[in-house]
Design an enzyme around this catalytic site. Structure first.
Site, PDB file in Angstrom:
ATOM      1  N   CYS A 120     -14.823  54.185 -52.923  1.00 26.19           N
ATOM      2  CA  CYS A 120     -14.651  53.070 -53.869  1.00 26.19           C
ATOM      3  C   CYS A 120     -15.445  53.280 -55.168  1.00 26.19           C
ATOM      4  O   CYS A 120     -15.197  52.593 -56.158  1.00 26.19           O
ATOM      5  CB  CYS A 120     -15.074  51.763 -53.219  1.00 26.19           C
ATOM      6  SG  CYS A 120     -14.167  51.399 -51.703  1.00 26.19           S
ATOM      7  N   HIS A 260     -17.584  46.200 -58.268  1.00 23.80           N
ATOM      8  CA  HIS A 260     -16.574  46.540 -57.267  1.00 23.80           C
ATOM      9  C   HIS A 260     -16.233  45.277 -56.488  1.00 23.80           C
ATOM     10  O   HIS A 260     -17.112  44.520 -56.086  1.00 23.80           O
ATOM     11  CB  HIS A 260     -17.142  47.617 -56.344  1.00 23.80           C
ATOM     12  CG  HIS A 260     -16.247  47.958 -55.198  1.00 23.80           C
ATOM     13  ND1 HIS A 260     -14.894  48.137 -55.350  1.00 23.80           N
ATOM     14  CD2 HIS A 260     -16.496  48.151 -53.876  1.00 23.80           C
ATOM     15  CE1 HIS A 260     -14.351  48.415 -54.184  1.00 23.80           C
ATOM     16  NE2 HIS A 260     -15.304  48.436 -53.263  1.00 23.80           N
ATOM     17  N   ASN A 290      -9.788  44.430 -51.750  1.00 23.68           N
ATOM     18  CA  ASN A 290     -10.544  45.626 -52.132  1.00 23.68           C
ATOM     19  C   ASN A 290      -9.558  46.758 -52.397  1.00 23.68           C
ATOM     20  O   ASN A 290      -8.953  47.292 -51.466  1.00 23.68           O
ATOM     21  CB  ASN A 290     -11.492  45.990 -50.986  1.00 23.68           C
ATOM     22  CG  ASN A 290     -12.316  47.237 -51.291  1.00 23.68           C
ATOM     23  OD1 ASN A 290     -12.039  47.955 -52.253  1.00 23.68           O
ATOM     24  ND2 ASN A 290     -13.318  47.497 -50.464  1.00 23.68           N
TER      25      ASN A 290
HETATM   26  N1  ACO Z   1     -10.282  37.231 -38.655  1.00 21.81           N
HETATM   27  C1  ACO Z   1     -10.931  36.475 -37.769  1.00 21.81           C
HETATM   28  N2  ACO Z   1     -12.071  36.862 -37.163  1.00 21.81           N
HETATM   29  C2  ACO Z   1     -12.550  38.080 -37.489  1.00 21.81           C
HETATM   30  C3  ACO Z   1     -11.917  38.919 -38.411  1.00 21.81           C
HETATM   31  C4  ACO Z   1     -10.730  38.449 -39.011  1.00 21.81           C
HETATM   32  N3  ACO Z   1     -10.045  39.160 -39.913  1.00 21.81           N
HETATM   33  N4  ACO Z   1     -12.639  40.068 -38.530  1.00 21.81           N
HETATM   34  C5  ACO Z   1     -13.697  39.950 -37.722  1.00 21.81           C
HETATM   35  N5  ACO Z   1     -13.652  38.745 -37.077  1.00 21.81           N
HETATM   36  C6  ACO Z   1     -14.591  38.199 -36.108  1.00 21.81           C
HETATM   37  C7  ACO Z   1     -15.428  39.246 -35.434  1.00 21.81           C
HETATM   38  O1  ACO Z   1     -14.758  39.804 -34.345  1.00 21.81           O
HETATM   39  C8  ACO Z   1     -16.638  38.436 -35.030  1.00 21.81           C
HETATM   40  O2  ACO Z   1     -16.320  37.757 -33.847  1.00 21.81           O
HETATM   41  P1  ACO Z   1     -17.444  37.574 -32.710  1.00 21.81           P
HETATM   42  O3  ACO Z   1     -18.530  36.771 -33.346  1.00 21.81           O
HETATM   43  O4  ACO Z   1     -16.689  36.849 -31.631  1.00 21.81           O
HETATM   44  O5  ACO Z   1     -17.870  38.961 -32.333  1.00 21.81           O
HETATM   45  C9  ACO Z   1     -16.779  37.402 -36.146  1.00 21.81           C
HETATM   46  O6  ACO Z   1     -15.503  37.357 -36.813  1.00 21.81           O
HETATM   47  C10 ACO Z   1     -17.844  37.742 -37.152  1.00 21.81           C
HETATM   48  O7  ACO Z   1     -17.663  39.080 -37.556  1.00 21.81           O
HETATM   49  P2  ACO Z   1     -18.667  39.756 -38.546  1.00 21.81           P
HETATM   50  O8  ACO Z   1     -18.343  41.217 -38.657  1.00 21.81           O
HETATM   51  O9  ACO Z   1     -20.058  39.342 -38.225  1.00 21.81           O
HETATM   52  O10 ACO Z   1     -18.246  39.024 -39.910  1.00 21.81           O
HETATM   53  P3  ACO Z   1     -18.911  39.170 -41.305  1.00 21.81           P
HETATM   54  O11 ACO Z   1     -19.299  37.851 -41.796  1.00 21.81           O
HETATM   55  O12 ACO Z   1     -19.921  40.280 -41.342  1.00 21.81           O
HETATM   56  O13 ACO Z   1     -17.683  39.623 -42.195  1.00 21.81           O
HETATM   57  C11 ACO Z   1     -16.678  41.542 -43.204  1.00 21.81           C
HETATM   58  C12 ACO Z   1     -17.021  40.820 -41.910  1.00 21.81           C
HETATM   59  C13 ACO Z   1     -15.782  40.650 -44.046  1.00 21.81           C
HETATM   60  C14 ACO Z   1     -15.981  42.843 -42.881  1.00 21.81           C
HETATM   61  C15 ACO Z   1     -17.994  41.799 -43.977  1.00 21.81           C
HETATM   62  O14 ACO Z   1     -18.936  42.377 -43.142  1.00 21.81           O
HETATM   63  C16 ACO Z   1     -17.777  42.663 -45.185  1.00 21.81           C
HETATM   64  O15 ACO Z   1     -17.108  42.285 -46.137  1.00 21.81           O
HETATM   65  N6  ACO Z   1     -18.392  43.857 -45.207  1.00 21.81           N
HETATM   66  C17 ACO Z   1     -18.256  44.778 -46.317  1.00 21.81           C
HETATM   67  C18 ACO Z   1     -16.969  45.490 -46.227  1.00 21.81           C
HETATM   68  C19 ACO Z   1     -16.784  46.421 -47.382  1.00 21.81           C
HETATM   69  O16 ACO Z   1     -17.245  46.201 -48.460  1.00 21.81           O
HETATM   70  N7  ACO Z   1     -16.078  47.501 -47.162  1.00 21.81           N
HETATM   71  C20 ACO Z   1     -15.854  48.421 -48.194  1.00 21.81           C
HETATM   72  C21 ACO Z   1     -14.672  49.176 -48.020  1.00 21.81           C
HETATM   73  S1  ACO Z   1     -13.344  48.417 -47.158  1.00 21.81           S
HETATM   74  C22 ACO Z   1     -12.407  49.711 -46.675  1.00 21.81           C
HETATM   75  O17 ACO Z   1     -12.476  50.731 -47.259  1.00 21.81           O
HETATM   76  C23 ACO Z   1     -11.481  49.515 -45.540  1.00 21.81           C
END
Ligand code: ACO
Length: 335
Positions: A120, A260, A290
């Site tokens: 990214c 970003h 993203n």
């Molecule tokens: N819908 C519903 N529930 C979900 C989803 C979804 N799409 N995705 C995860 N969950 C659930 C998880 O399973 C978890 O359930 P549990 O508590 O029963 O285990 C709960 O939601 C919380 O999950 P977390 O991972 O703690 O959620 P968080 O608040 O950290 O958000 C996210 C996750 C959005 C991915 C965040 O961590 C994030 O944005 N991270 C940065 C990602 C990024 O910048 N990536 C860069 C590149 S992306 C790429 O290249 C593919």
């Protein structure tokens, strides 16, 4: 009268372009594919929609529209380009480079062409690299593109990643300026020890794309979302501060930050750590998700279109991504 010292030669943005494919996928559309909801995606990420490439659209097909628009805005002919640099993690194929595909399709016969992979962060890495080639006099004009079709790599059964991504392209044409405007400085960084938090394991020389690798979904993107989140929040505010200081500016002199677009909460955390209001940040994640390397130039394009950027404004462009990579560029808008 003493002769005036020669003005500093800087690379500057002459024109910007962007493109997102017409097919839109809403959060409700995703909720029909995986166990998720509009409410979860909106509150955790800020994303409402994303644009997804059609089956006949490869990365260069998105990039060429953005590139042509940037050339038109800059009033630069493709045949006058010295360099085409495409930042992408999803090239049309492993080689030839997508930049070479663009060079041919644009008719930029004089231009050198290569791809740069910093996930990214690729566009900001590319902007700094091409900008330095201009500032040092190696080249005069460059097309720098950030383009990705992450929809082709993502696991559409993994709700933790597929809700985040979208496809798109953004481009700038860089020329030189002695007016005092243009790129002041840039910082690039990486933490290779954190490479496992965001990766596509198969398709390279370590794990070729064999039937077994595909069966194990190793050709799909893997992400530890929380680890990426923490790395971004720990790294990017300091990176922006250092870049601003290196440019010789103070934080309150910065007019706009183009970050970003990975997660609205990451941008809000940056704003809070930098003690800056959210109005100083360009945010369009709600519309595109993203888009990886396209995210910063796409946001820059929309800010220009919206009249948020004026000649003389001090901007900081900042990105992070797989690698773990990060980069920031400080520039004064205008020629
Ligand atoms: N819908 C519903 N529930 C979900 C989803 C979804 N799409 N995705 C995860 N969950 C659930 C998880 O399973 C978890 O359930 P549990 O508590 O029963 O285990 C709960 O939601 C919380 O999950 P977390 O991972 O703690 O959620 P968080 O608040 O950290 O958000 C996210 C996750 C959005 C991915 C965040 O961590 C994030 O944005 N991270 C940065 C990602 C990024 O910048 N990536 C860069 C590149 S992306 C790429 O290249 C593919």
């Amino acid at each position: 009268m003493a002769p005036r010292p020669p003005a500093e030669l800087r690379a500057t943005v002459l024109g910007v372009g962007a493109y997102a494919p017409p097919k839109v996928m809403t959060n409700d559309d995703l909720a029909r594919l995986v166990d998720t909801s509009d409410e979860w995606i909106t509150t955790r990420t800020g994303i409402k929609r994303r644009h997804i490439a059609g089956p006949d659209q490869a990365t260069s097909d998105l990039a060429i529209v953005a590139a042509q628009q940037a050339l038109d805005a800059a009033a630069v002919r493709a045949q006058d380009l010295d360099l085409i640099l495409v930042g992408t993690a999803t090239p049309d194929m492993l080689f030839p480079a997508t930049a070479c595909v663009l060079q041919d399709r644009l008719g930029a016969a004089r231009a050198g062409a290569f791809d740069l992979l910093a996930a990214c962060s690729s566009f900001v890495y590319g902007l700094i690299s091409a900008g330095q080639m201009i500032a040092s006099g190696v080249i005069r004009t460059a097309l720098v593109v950030g383009a990705d079709t992450l929809s082709r790599l993502v696991d559409w059964e993994d709700r933790g990643t597929c809700v985040l991504i979208g496809d798109g392209a953004g481009a700038v044409v860089l020329g030189s300026s002695e007016s005092g405007r243009g790129i002041y400085t840039g910082r690039v960084g990486a933490d290779g020890s954190a490479g496992d938090v965001l990766k596509v394991p198969a398709g390279g020389s370590r794990i070729p794309a064999t039937a077994e690798a595909i069966e194990r979904k190793l050709h799909r993107g893997y992400m530890d979302g929380q680890a990426v989140f923490k790395l971004a929040v720990r790294t990017i505010p300091g990176l922006i501060r250092e870049t601003v200081a290196q440019a010789g500016w103070t934080m309150d002199q910065v007019d706009l930050i183009v970050p970003h677009q990975a997660n609205l909460r990451i941008i809000e955390a940056m704003a809070s750590q930098l003690h800056l209001p959210m109005e100083k940040f360009v945010v369009n994640i709600q519309e595109y998700g993203n888009t990886s390397a396209a995210s910063v130039p796409l946001a820059l394009f929309e800010a220009v279109q919206a009249g948020r950027i004026h000649a003389g404004d001090r901007l900081v462009l900042a990105a992070f991504g797989g690698g773990f990579t990060y980069a920031a560029c400080a520039l004064v808008w205008g020629t």
